[in-house]
Design a protein around this motif. Structure first.
Motif, short mmCIF file in Angstrom:
data_model
loop_
_atom_site.label_atom_id
_atom_site.label_comp_id
_atom_site.label_asym_id
_atom_site.label_seq_id
_atom_site.Cartn_x
_atom_site.Cartn_y
_atom_site.Cartn_z
N MET A 71 -4.92 -17.78 -29.45
CA MET A 71 -5.02 -18.72 -28.47
C MET A 71 -6.32 -18.30 -27.68
SD MET A 71 -2.99 -21.40 -26.06
CE MET A 71 -2.17 -20.23 -24.93
N LYS A 72 -7.57 -19.02 -27.64
CA LYS A 72 -8.44 -18.83 -26.71
C LYS A 72 -8.39 -19.34 -25.31
CE LYS A 72 -12.71 -18.96 -29.55
NZ LYS A 72 -13.87 -19.30 -29.64
N LYS A 73 -8.80 -18.66 -24.40
CA LYS A 73 -8.67 -19.23 -22.95
C LYS A 73 -9.63 -20.56 -22.95
CE LYS A 73 -8.95 -17.29 -19.11
NZ LYS A 73 -8.95 -16.48 -17.99
N ALA A 74 -8.91 -21.77 -22.30
CA ALA A 74 -9.66 -22.71 -22.07
C ALA A 74 -10.94 -22.65 -21.57
CB ALA A 74 -8.86 -24.08 -21.39
N SER A 75 -11.18 -21.91 -20.54
CA SER A 75 -12.55 -21.74 -19.81
C SER A 75 -13.31 -21.13 -20.59
CB SER A 75 -12.27 -20.80 -18.55
OG SER A 75 -12.04 -19.46 -18.89
N THR A 76 -13.07 -20.36 -21.58
CA THR A 76 -13.90 -19.76 -22.64
C THR A 76 -14.40 -20.58 -23.70
OG1 THR A 76 -13.16 -17.42 -22.37
CG2 THR A 76 -14.36 -18.00 -24.25
N LEU A 77 -13.45 -21.32 -24.09
CA LEU A 77 -13.56 -22.43 -25.02
C LEU A 77 -14.54 -23.51 -24.68
CD1 LEU A 77 -12.57 -23.62 -27.96
CD2 LEU A 77 -10.83 -24.61 -26.57
N LEU A 78 -14.43 -23.86 -23.47
CA LEU A 78 -15.13 -25.05 -22.75
C LEU A 78 -16.30 -24.63 -21.96
CD1 LEU A 78 -11.98 -27.32 -21.87
CD2 LEU A 78 -13.34 -27.24 -24.09
N GLU A 79 -16.84 -23.56 -21.96
CA GLU A 79 -17.88 -23.05 -20.98
C GLU A 79 -18.93 -23.86 -21.26
OE1 GLU A 79 -19.08 -18.95 -22.07
OE2 GLU A 79 -18.69 -19.46 -24.34
N HIS A 80 -19.40 -24.41 -22.10
CA HIS A 80 -20.77 -25.21 -22.37
C HIS A 80 -20.40 -26.82 -21.87
CE1 HIS A 80 -23.01 -21.64 -23.35
NE2 HIS A 80 -21.92 -21.62 -24.37
N PHE A 81 -19.28 -27.08 -21.62
CA PHE A 81 -18.85 -28.62 -21.34
C PHE A 81 -19.49 -28.91 -19.87
CE2 PHE A 81 -16.44 -29.01 -24.95
CZ PHE A 81 -15.97 -30.42 -24.99
N PRO A 82 -20.09 -29.90 -19.67
CA PRO A 82 -20.81 -30.20 -18.24
C PRO A 82 -19.72 -30.34 -17.21
CG PRO A 82 -20.67 -32.33 -19.60
CD PRO A 82 -19.97 -30.95 -20.52
N ARG A 83 -20.20 -29.84 -16.16
CA ARG A 83 -19.15 -29.95 -14.98
C ARG A 83 -19.65 -30.69 -13.55
NH1 ARG A 83 -15.43 -25.11 -14.34
NH2 ARG A 83 -15.11 -24.34 -16.60
N ASP A 84 -18.88 -31.15 -12.85
CA ASP A 84 -19.47 -31.56 -11.53
C ASP A 84 -19.76 -30.73 -10.55
OD1 ASP A 84 -17.12 -31.21 -10.48
OD2 ASP A 84 -16.42 -33.37 -10.52
N GLY A 85 -20.05 -31.19 -9.27
CA GLY A 85 -20.38 -30.29 -8.02
C GLY A 85 -19.07 -29.38 -7.55
N ASN A 86 -17.85 -29.92 -8.08
CA ASN A 86 -16.54 -29.36 -7.69
C ASN A 86 -16.32 -28.45 -9.02
OD1 ASN A 86 -16.27 -30.61 -5.18
ND2 ASN A 86 -15.63 -32.50 -6.19
N ALA A 87 -16.93 -28.02 -9.94
CA ALA A 87 -16.64 -27.30 -11.04
C ALA A 87 -15.26 -27.88 -11.97
CB ALA A 87 -16.12 -25.91 -10.63
N LEU A 88 -15.36 -29.26 -11.82
CA LEU A 88 -14.53 -29.98 -12.76
C LEU A 88 -15.17 -30.40 -13.94
CD1 LEU A 88 -12.48 -32.13 -10.23
CD2 LEU A 88 -11.69 -30.12 -11.24
N TYR A 89 -14.36 -30.26 -15.02
CA TYR A 89 -15.06 -30.92 -16.50
C TYR A 89 -15.17 -32.37 -16.30
CZ TYR A 89 -13.92 -26.41 -18.34
OH TYR A 89 -14.04 -24.93 -18.36
N MET A 90 -16.50 -32.90 -16.55
CA MET A 90 -16.72 -34.26 -16.57
C MET A 90 -16.38 -34.82 -17.62
SD MET A 90 -20.45 -34.18 -14.43
CE MET A 90 -21.28 -33.40 -15.74
N VAL A 91 -15.27 -35.83 -17.58
CA VAL A 91 -14.66 -36.79 -18.77
C VAL A 91 -14.64 -37.96 -18.39
CG1 VAL A 91 -12.52 -36.79 -20.22
CG2 VAL A 91 -13.24 -34.69 -19.27
N TYR A 92 -15.82 -38.64 -18.61
CA TYR A 92 -15.77 -40.17 -18.25
C TYR A 92 -15.57 -41.22 -19.20
CZ TYR A 92 -17.64 -37.64 -13.98
OH TYR A 92 -17.80 -36.77 -12.78
N GLU A 93 -15.81 -40.64 -20.36
CA GLU A 93 -15.61 -41.64 -21.65
C GLU A 93 -14.71 -41.06 -22.60
OE1 GLU A 93 -17.45 -40.18 -24.35
OE2 GLU A 93 -17.99 -38.77 -22.74
#
Length: 96
Positions: free
Chosen positions: A1-23
């Motif tokens: 199992m890959k760590k989520a942070s490695t798996l999602l390293e290129h997903f956009p983040r907001d100013g609080n380092a949260l992944y932006m999931v708006y849609e």
């Protein structure tokens, strides 16, 4: 199992380092990637609630209505492609 942070390293983040999931498209891709990499549906939900900035639409349509349970890991696209599409969608949504 890959760590989520490695798996999602290129997903956009907001100013609080949260992944932006708006849609819904980005939410579905993110959840499928987590499922494909060994997370179960409840672990995915916990990850999303603790690490993502969500829109009301995503929260209502996928989380509140429990439609996230219908998603399957086998439908996941490669992480880098999913991240690229998430960034494109976010950029098309306009200025922040």
């Amino acid at each position: 199992m890959k760590k989520a942070s490695t798996l999602l390293e290129h997903f956009p983040r907001d100013g609080n380092a949260l992944y932006m999931v708006y849609e819904l498209y980005t939410f579905d891709n993110l959840l499928r990637l987590l499922l494909q990499n060994g997370f179960d549906h409840e672990e995915c939900l916990q990850f999303v609630l603790f690490n993502c900035s969500l829109s009301a639409l995503v929260f209502q349509e996928r989380i509140h209505n429990e439609r996230y349970r219908e998603l399957l890991g086998k439908d996941a696209m490669p992480a880098d492609l999913a991240a690229c599409k998430a960034r494109l969608i976010y950029d098309l949504m306009g200025p922040r």
